[in-house]
Scaffold this motif. Structure first.
Motif, PDB file in Angstrom:
ATOM      1  N   ASP A  56      10.159  87.597  42.708  1.00 42.88           N
ATOM      2  CA  ASP A  56      11.384  87.558  43.660  1.00 42.88           C
ATOM      3  C   ASP A  56      10.759  87.845  45.089  1.00 42.88           C
ATOM      4  OD1 ASP A  56      13.065  87.758  41.309  1.00 42.88           O
ATOM      5  OD2 ASP A  56      12.940  89.770  41.107  1.00 42.88           O
ATOM      6  N   ASP A 108      -2.045  94.083  40.102  1.00 44.21           N
ATOM      7  CA  ASP A 108      -2.571  92.850  39.644  1.00 44.21           C
ATOM      8  C   ASP A 108      -1.203  91.819  39.068  1.00 44.21           C
ATOM      9  OD1 ASP A 108      -5.340  93.216  39.921  1.00 44.21           O
ATOM     10  OD2 ASP A 108      -5.575  93.914  37.764  1.00 44.21           O
ATOM     11  N   GLY A 109      -1.214  90.760  39.526  1.00 45.67           N
ATOM     12  CA  GLY A 109      -0.238  89.932  39.268  1.00 45.67           C
ATOM     13  C   GLY A 109       0.983  90.227  39.981  1.00 45.67           C
ATOM     14  N   TYR A 110       0.791  90.582  41.214  1.00 44.52           N
ATOM     15  CA  TYR A 110       2.219  90.917  42.016  1.00 44.52           C
ATOM     16  C   TYR A 110       3.071  89.489  42.381  1.00 44.52           C
ATOM     17  CZ  TYR A 110      -0.375  89.556  46.041  1.00 44.52           C
ATOM     18  OH  TYR A 110      -1.120  88.818  47.189  1.00 44.52           O
ATOM     19  N   LEU A 111       2.291  88.544  42.451  1.00 45.50           N
ATOM     20  CA  LEU A 111       2.893  87.140  42.809  1.00 45.50           C
ATOM     21  C   LEU A 111       3.697  86.701  41.641  1.00 45.50           C
ATOM     22  CD1 LEU A 111       0.065  84.664  44.310  1.00 45.50           C
ATOM     23  CD2 LEU A 111       2.265  85.571  45.217  1.00 45.50           C
ATOM     24  N   GLY A 112       3.710  87.058  40.632  1.00 38.21           N
ATOM     25  CA  GLY A 112       4.345  86.679  39.537  1.00 38.21           C
ATOM     26  C   GLY A 112       5.547  87.718  39.020  1.00 38.21           C
ATOM     27  N   THR A 138       8.501  90.490  38.982  1.00 37.91           N
ATOM     28  CA  THR A 138       9.832  90.489  39.235  1.00 37.91           C
ATOM     29  C   THR A 138      10.195  91.900  39.893  1.00 37.91           C
ATOM     30  OG1 THR A 138      10.573  91.693  37.425  1.00 37.91           O
ATOM     31  CG2 THR A 138      10.559  89.250  37.490  1.00 37.91           C
ATOM     32  N   GLU A 167      10.054  94.733  37.701  1.00 36.76           N
ATOM     33  CA  GLU A 167       8.283  95.053  37.348  1.00 36.76           C
ATOM     34  C   GLU A 167       7.854  95.706  38.514  1.00 36.76           C
ATOM     35  OE1 GLU A 167       7.575  91.344  34.423  1.00 36.76           O
ATOM     36  OE2 GLU A 167       6.860  91.073  36.311  1.00 36.76           O
ATOM     37  N   ALA A 222       9.028  99.217  38.022  1.00 38.87           N
ATOM     38  CA  ALA A 222       8.224  99.912  36.825  1.00 38.87           C
ATOM     39  C   ALA A 222       7.022 100.520  37.273  1.00 38.87           C
ATOM     40  CB  ALA A 222       8.184  98.837  35.766  1.00 38.87           C
ATOM     41  N   GLN A 273       6.451  84.129  51.417  1.00 32.09           N
ATOM     42  CA  GLN A 273       5.645  84.190  50.025  1.00 32.09           C
ATOM     43  C   GLN A 273       4.326  83.444  49.930  1.00 32.09           C
ATOM     44  OE1 GLN A 273       7.208  82.044  46.660  1.00 32.09           O
ATOM     45  NE2 GLN A 273       6.981  83.918  45.407  1.00 32.09           N
TER      46      GLN A 273
END
Lengths: 314, 449
Positions: free
Chosen positions: B218, B272-276, B278, B281, B284, B424
């Motif tokens: 997002d 990890d994976g912060y680019l995808g 939301t 997440e 969380a 982004q």
């Protein structure tokens, strides 16, 4: 010699009455078609022309469209890197769908179409994902794809097996394939069902005859089943391609076309400009381009596959 | 030949049929309408005295309690006091609200009262003639209603000094941090400068802790770091100039914001994976104690708790203002934020405005403070605030000398998406700070007129 004019006259007579009756029939048919035609014009044709009209404006959706800019929107779209990326992504999805998803569906259809134990159970299981709503599917796969191995199911298995976890939806090189896997999971059941229906229409006698003539099951499949499934495969390919061009919900839910447009499809591109940035004129132009592409594909596809099934095999 | 003639004939037939169908329908409709219109016209005169029935339409996006039932109760109470008023509430989810509002606005039919965030979108609606100027109502009785509001919040719903709506609550974005993880990394005090901030990020990394949770899927979550840096470096002047086009988004402040952000990104401070990931997440990750900080709004305490595995979230939560950048024009007290409010539709009856006046009285405003849904904007209502985290926000908010409305709300509606998408690319490593500034400026040249 005498006989000919009389016959001709009679023939003409018959033709005339037939013509009269035909015209009458056709008027009745036209009247019955009228309500559907009106709805079609109102809800399909009218909005298309309305979109064409809006696509020539720089319009934000508030109040009437006044800023006429001709074909500028189209020029911008067709030179926009992101849109070209979206087309490339759609082509990737189409290629993979036709190359992997449909063959998989066909193989499974042949398997569960046979008299094997538990086949009706498998048939139901394979069809189940298609029944699920697209948003649910997207959210479920987002959880499965979670980059954190303690939270994402797929990555937790990969770590257990000794692999490095993959950030499925965050890696710009991986994301489009991750989405393709989800698309396959969601739609192969539908295509399998199509093939199953097609398989049921193939008379058992032909296969039996071939077997008596000494054909083994592989020969049977390639020389009997596949050619006779031609029209079903044609439909399935057609729906798969159009579905890929219009793919929106799963992509939008899972990645919003990101990261940085890596999983953009034409439909998410349209939504991004139409409803996120509120450039409705620009969005309309994207919609028209998509419409034209679908149209071209439909016409070409129909023209290319017009030959009867038994000649082309496909 | 025959066939062609036939096709032509059926089309003609269809056309005539449609025309007649439309014709008759329209005619009967008009006939039916006429007496009805006469009725109201005739009734209007005597009804003036005996409170004519009025229906107020109100669209809002509070789909969850307590705001959902609070607002319903306020409407019910008002209707009980004013029997002639009927308030029709339509509750919509955020995205569908925006879509539906756009659709009705095309036809010029605007709800009497609807949720708004002020700024650029509000200005576009004003320019399209869809809203009602309520400045006179605010100024009536010597400005009695106007004086109840915090001026900064009220200004968000105005254009050229004229108000077309009023605020309901306000909030701001700041760094929320996990005090336990900070202690674990040996950080004793919250950072005041960007250099200190980067040092702390390194300390956290050295201690094996993910410094920052981010949901760049997002894209607006990461955009806030960039816009805060721009505010700290360029201050009010840089943004105002870029927004009114006397300056540009390629000015040094915005380029430097990108460079500083790049410095942060290069340290790989995110999960990890912060680019995808939301926004949920990201909350969380922070709520589960897997990251030490997140840049988030006043909603962070409740949302990180809701998204955490145990439903409680971070036990020792704190907030600090975005640090200053050395040599920047912005002060540490300047905040970026925004809030909810109500815009008034162009066809709103005086009763609708009176109802909004009722909605924003001190009593009702105290309720939002007490229920912890937001920071009240009416003077005297902050006594209702009991939540310690919201008090933190309120204090920062009250201390702010410069209140910067969220970039995506103060600028025309399309700019939000343009800035988010451009920034982004920094996170994904596909563009430089200069590229990002140039892309935003190109969008601004097209969108800001």
């Amino acid at each position: 010699m005498q006989f000919l004019p009389v016959a001709k006259q009679k023939l003409n007579l018959a033709k005339n009455t037939m013509n009269g009756r035909r015209t009458q029939d056709r008027i009745v048919i036209a009247l019955f078609l009228l309500p559907a035609l009106i709805l079609f014009l109102l809800f399909v044709i009218y909005p298309i022309f309305r979109s064409v009209y809006f696509s020539t404006f720089d319009w934000k959706g508030f109040g009437p469209a006044v800023d006429y800019i001709g074909l500028d929107n189209y020029k911008k779209i067709l030179t926009d890197e992101v849109f070209l990326k979206a087309i490339k992504n759609v082509l990737i999805i189409i290629t993979l769908s036709l190359g992997l998803q449909l063959p998989l569906a066909l193989i499974l259809a042949v398997l569960v179409g046979r008299d094997l134990p538990g086949r009706s159970l498998f048939r139901t299981i394979f069809f189940l994902p298609y029944v699920l709503s697209e948003v649910n599917t997207g959210i479920m796969w987002m959880l499965l794809y979670n980059a954190d191995p303690t939270r994402g199911f797929i990555n937790s298995i990969m770590v257990q097996l000794g692999f490095e976890p993959i950030a499925w939806l965050a890696d710009m090189n991986v994301v489009i394939f991750a989405i393709f896997i989800t698309l396959t999971w969601k739609y192969f059941g539908f295509h399998m069902l199509l093939y199953l229906t097609g398989l049921q229409n193939i008379p058992k006698e032909i296969e039996e005859a071939a077997r008596i003539d000494g054909a083994n099951s592989i020969q049977n499949f390639f020389y009997i089943t596949l050619p006779l499934l031609g029209s079903t495969i044609k439909t399935s390919v057609y729906m798969s391609v159009l579905g890929s061009i219009q793919q929106f919900v799963l992509v939008w839910v899972m990645t919003r076309g990101g990261p940085v447009n890596a999983s953009e499809t034409m439909a998410t591109y349209m939504y991004r400009f139409g409803f996120v940035r509120y450039q409705l004129g620009y969005g309309s132009a994207v919609a028209i381009i998509m419409f034209i592409l679908c149209m071209i594909f439909s016409l070409l596809y129909q023209a290319l596959t017009r030959k009867p099934d038994y000649i082309t095999g496909l | 030949m025959n066939r062609k003639i036939f096709v032509l004939l059926s089309v003609l037939l269809a056309a005539t049929f449609m025309l007649t169908a439309c014709g008759t329908a329209a005619a009967t409709e008009a006939a039916a309408e006429e007496p009805a219109m006469d009725d109201t016209a005739m009734e209007e005169a005597p009804a003036e005295a005996a409170a004519e029935p009025v229906t107020i339409t109100w669209w809002h996006i509070s789909t969850k309690d307590p705001a959902l039932s609070d607002w319903q109760k306020m409407a019910d109470d008002y209707m009980a006091d004013h029997p002639n008023v009927n308030i029709e509430i339509t509750v919509l989810e955020n995205e569908s609200f925006k879509t539906k509002l756009t659709t009705v606005m095309q036809s010029g039919e605007v709800p009497d009262i609807f949720q708004s965030w002020g700024g650029g979108t509000l200005k576009e609606q004003i320019d399209a003639g869809l809203l009602k100027d309520i400045t006179a109502d605010l100024d009536a009785d010597g400005g009695a209603w106007r004086d109840t509001f915090a001026p900064g919040a009220l200004a968000v719903f105005s254009s050229d000094g004229e108000n077309y709506g009023v605020p309901w609550d306000m909030g701001m974005v700041g760094w929320w941090y996990n005090k336990d993880l900070f202690t674990q990394a040996g950080i004793t005090d919250t950072p005041k400068t960007w250099a200190e901030f980067l040092t702390d990020v390194q300390l956290l990394k050295d201690a094996g802790i993910t410094p920052i949770a981010l949901g760049e899927g997002d894209s607006w979550t990461g955009m806030h770091i960039w816009s805060y840096l721009a505010t700290r470096i360029g201050g009010e002047a840089a943004f105002t100039a870029a927004a009114d086009r006397s300056g540009a988004f390629t000015d040094p402040a915005f380029v430097q914001a990108g460079v500083e952000l790049q410095n942060l990104i290069d340290m790989e401070p995110f999960q990890d994976g912060y680019l995808g990931a939301t926004h949920d997440e990201m909350q969380a990750t922070f709520g589960n104690g897997k990251a030490a900080m997140e840049l988030s709004g006043q909603w962070a305490p409740s949302v990180e708790a809701a998204n955490s595995a145990d439903g409680v979230g971070v036990a020792n939560l704190g907030m600090f203002n975005f640090p200053t950048v050395e040599g920047g024009a912005g002060a540490i007290t300047d905040v970026i934020g925004g809030g909810n409010g109500f815009a008034i539709g162009k066809d709103a009856e005086p009763e609708a405005i009176d109802f909004v006046k009722y909605l924003t009285n001190v009593q009702n405003q105290t309720i939002i403070g007490a229920s912890g849904t937001g920071i009240p904007v009416v003077k005297g209502a902050e006594v209702g605030l009991t939540d310690p985290n919201l008090l933190l926000v309120q204090q920062s908010f009250a201390a702010a000398k410069y209140f910067q409305l969220y970039y995506d709300q103060v600028l025309p509606s399309a700019m939000g998406g343009i800035i988010n998408d451009a920034v982004q690319k920094l996170y994904a490593g596909t563009a430089t700070a200069d590229d990002v500034a140039a892309e935003i400026e190109a969008g601004a040249q097209e969108q800001i007129k």
